[in-house]
Design a protein around this motif. Structure first.
Motif, PDB file in Angstrom:
ATOM      1  N   PRO A   2      40.287  -5.917   9.134  1.00  0.00           N
ATOM      2  CA  PRO A   2      41.000  -6.592   7.958  1.00  0.00           C
ATOM      3  C   PRO A   2      40.653  -8.226   8.389  1.00  0.00           C
ATOM      4  CG  PRO A   2      42.645  -4.715   8.847  1.00  0.00           C
ATOM      5  CD  PRO A   2      41.225  -5.084   9.829  1.00  0.00           C
ATOM      6  N   LEU A   3      41.004  -8.748   9.697  1.00  0.00           N
ATOM      7  CA  LEU A   3      40.943  -9.967   9.899  1.00  0.00           C
ATOM      8  C   LEU A   3      39.323 -10.539   9.694  1.00  0.00           C
ATOM      9  CD1 LEU A   3      42.769 -10.334  13.331  1.00  0.00           C
ATOM     10  CD2 LEU A   3      43.537 -10.949  10.804  1.00  0.00           C
ATOM     11  N   TRP A   4      38.081  -9.785  10.225  1.00  0.00           N
ATOM     12  CA  TRP A   4      36.989 -10.010   9.942  1.00  0.00           C
ATOM     13  C   TRP A   4      36.302  -9.948   8.697  1.00  0.00           C
ATOM     14  CZ3 TRP A   4      33.046  -6.931   8.140  1.00  0.00           C
ATOM     15  CH2 TRP A   4      31.937  -7.459   8.108  1.00  0.00           C
ATOM     16  N   TRP A   5      37.054  -9.066   7.925  1.00  0.00           N
ATOM     17  CA  TRP A   5      36.460  -8.644   6.419  1.00  0.00           C
ATOM     18  C   TRP A   5      36.915  -9.879   5.726  1.00  0.00           C
ATOM     19  CZ3 TRP A   5      33.923  -4.615   5.636  1.00  0.00           C
ATOM     20  CH2 TRP A   5      33.469  -4.085   4.188  1.00  0.00           C
ATOM     21  N   GLY A   6      37.971 -10.479   5.823  1.00  0.00           N
ATOM     22  CA  GLY A   6      37.958 -11.583   4.711  1.00  0.00           C
ATOM     23  C   GLY A   6      37.009 -12.831   4.947  1.00  0.00           C
ATOM     24  N   ARG A   7      36.754 -13.055   5.867  1.00  0.00           N
ATOM     25  CA  ARG A   7      35.522 -14.044   5.812  1.00  0.00           C
ATOM     26  C   ARG A   7      34.170 -13.607   6.603  1.00  0.00           C
ATOM     27  NH1 ARG A   7      38.879 -14.396  10.887  1.00  0.00           N
ATOM     28  NH2 ARG A   7      37.616 -13.599  12.740  1.00  0.00           N
ATOM     29  N   GLY A   8      33.713 -12.352   6.254  1.00  0.00           N
ATOM     30  CA  GLY A   8      32.713 -11.616   6.599  1.00  0.00           C
ATOM     31  C   GLY A   8      31.812 -11.897   5.307  1.00  0.00           C
ATOM     32  N   LYS A  10      28.860 -10.996   2.751  1.00  0.00           N
ATOM     33  CA  LYS A  10      28.659  -9.830   1.656  1.00  0.00           C
ATOM     34  C   LYS A  10      27.832  -9.115   2.214  1.00  0.00           C
ATOM     35  CE  LYS A  10      27.931  -8.830  -3.250  1.00  0.00           C
ATOM     36  NZ  LYS A  10      27.451  -9.605  -4.642  1.00  0.00           N
ATOM     37  N   GLU A  11      26.671  -9.474   2.603  1.00  0.00           N
ATOM     38  CA  GLU A  11      25.449  -8.422   2.951  1.00  0.00           C
ATOM     39  C   GLU A  11      25.873  -7.770   4.341  1.00  0.00           C
ATOM     40  OE1 GLU A  11      24.287 -12.675   4.195  1.00  0.00           O
ATOM     41  OE2 GLU A  11      25.288 -11.760   2.526  1.00  0.00           O
ATOM     42  N   ASP A  12      26.952  -8.590   5.291  1.00  0.00           N
ATOM     43  CA  ASP A  12      27.190  -7.866   6.542  1.00  0.00           C
ATOM     44  C   ASP A  12      28.503  -6.716   6.170  1.00  0.00           C
ATOM     45  OD1 ASP A  12      25.857  -9.378   8.082  1.00  0.00           O
ATOM     46  OD2 ASP A  12      27.399 -10.901   8.368  1.00  0.00           O
ATOM     47  N   LYS A  13      29.239  -6.820   4.985  1.00  0.00           N
ATOM     48  CA  LYS A  13      30.203  -6.037   4.636  1.00  0.00           C
ATOM     49  C   LYS A  13      29.559  -4.830   3.919  1.00  0.00           C
ATOM     50  CE  LYS A  13      33.599  -9.234   3.336  1.00  0.00           C
ATOM     51  NZ  LYS A  13      34.629  -9.971   2.515  1.00  0.00           N
ATOM     52  N   LYS A  14      28.498  -4.902   3.349  1.00  0.00           N
ATOM     53  CA  LYS A  14      27.637  -3.893   2.747  1.00  0.00           C
ATOM     54  C   LYS A  14      27.164  -3.005   3.905  1.00  0.00           C
ATOM     55  CE  LYS A  14      24.084  -2.910  -0.571  1.00  0.00           C
ATOM     56  NZ  LYS A  14      23.021  -3.286  -1.509  1.00  0.00           N
TER      57      LYS A  14
END
Length: 225
Positions: A2-8, A10-14
């Motif tokens: 959750p902490l990383w997700w907010g600043r990750g 878009k391509e890394d999240k995908k």
């Protein structure tokens, strides 16, 4: 996560999501593959990022490890361990609510689509956005809000989406109706744009958006093939 997700990025999240979905299918064989911490985010994270089918696949499992496995073994509360029927009782709580994760929230907010607007807490403004997953044919849900009972009951039949909605008094709801296009949507038998108390907002990725006041509504739409 959750902490990383907010600043990750878009391509890394995908990439993370695609890897997670692949692991669920290939390594976990459609079962849950996380423990206490992962359960807190798994179901909604999948559904809200294009992988609702994987979340539904996990939810309907009845073999180990799964919530359904607990039920088939006679559980009426959530065990601390997925193998709670065979684990050492000394390290296995029989009422470990945290392991239910976001499953119940997923039932209400994603499958039924009943959500509160963070900008207007207490369900003064209701966001109703149901998630259609795999072969799920119908959902029936209600929530007793401070303003009254909110109802979302939908079903899929013969290529149509049929949705009965109840919005409590002194509230407003934004509805996301799955539809081929807005022209195919009716409310209580009338074209949606002519229906009383219904205001069309826009079309968005296979849905038609409407704003409605308090009352009972029946939306029917043709679904995209």
């Amino acid at each position: 996560l959750p902490l990383w997700w907010g600043r990750g990025k878009k391509e890394d999240k995908k990439k993370v999501l695609e890897g997670l979905a692949q692991n669920i299918r290939a390594r976990s064989e459609g079962h849950i593959g996380s423990g206490l911490i992962g359960c807190q985010w798994l179901m909604q994270l999948l559904s809200e990022n294009g992988h609702a089918d994987r979340a539904y696949e996990i939810a309907k499992q009845k073999t180990y490890p799964s919530w359904g496995y607990m039920i088939t073994r006679g559980a009426t509360t959530i065990w601390e361990l997925w193998n709670g029927d065979t684990a050492n009782p000394a390290m296995n709580s029989r009422n470990h609510l945290m392991l239910v994760g976001d499953l119940v929230t997923w039932f209400y907010e994603d499958l039924a689509g009943i959500r509160s607007d963070p900008a207007k807490p207490g369900f003064k403004h209701i966001i109703m956005h149901p998630t259609l997953a795999c072969d799920l044919k119908f959902v029936k849900a209600s929530h007793r809000s401070p303003h009254g009972t909110i109802v979302s009951e939908w079903k899929r039949e013969d290529g149509r989406f049929v949705w009965n909605v109840t919005v409590p008094v002194n509230t407003v709801a934004t509805l996301y109706v799955p539809a081929k296009n807005a022209a195919s949507v009716t409310e209580s038998g009338r074209p949606s744009r002519q229906a009383r108390g219904v205001r069309w907002l826009r079309e968005e990725k296979g849905t038609a958006l409407y704003e409605v006041g308090s009352g009972n509504y029946r939306f029917v739409s043709q679904m995209a093939s």
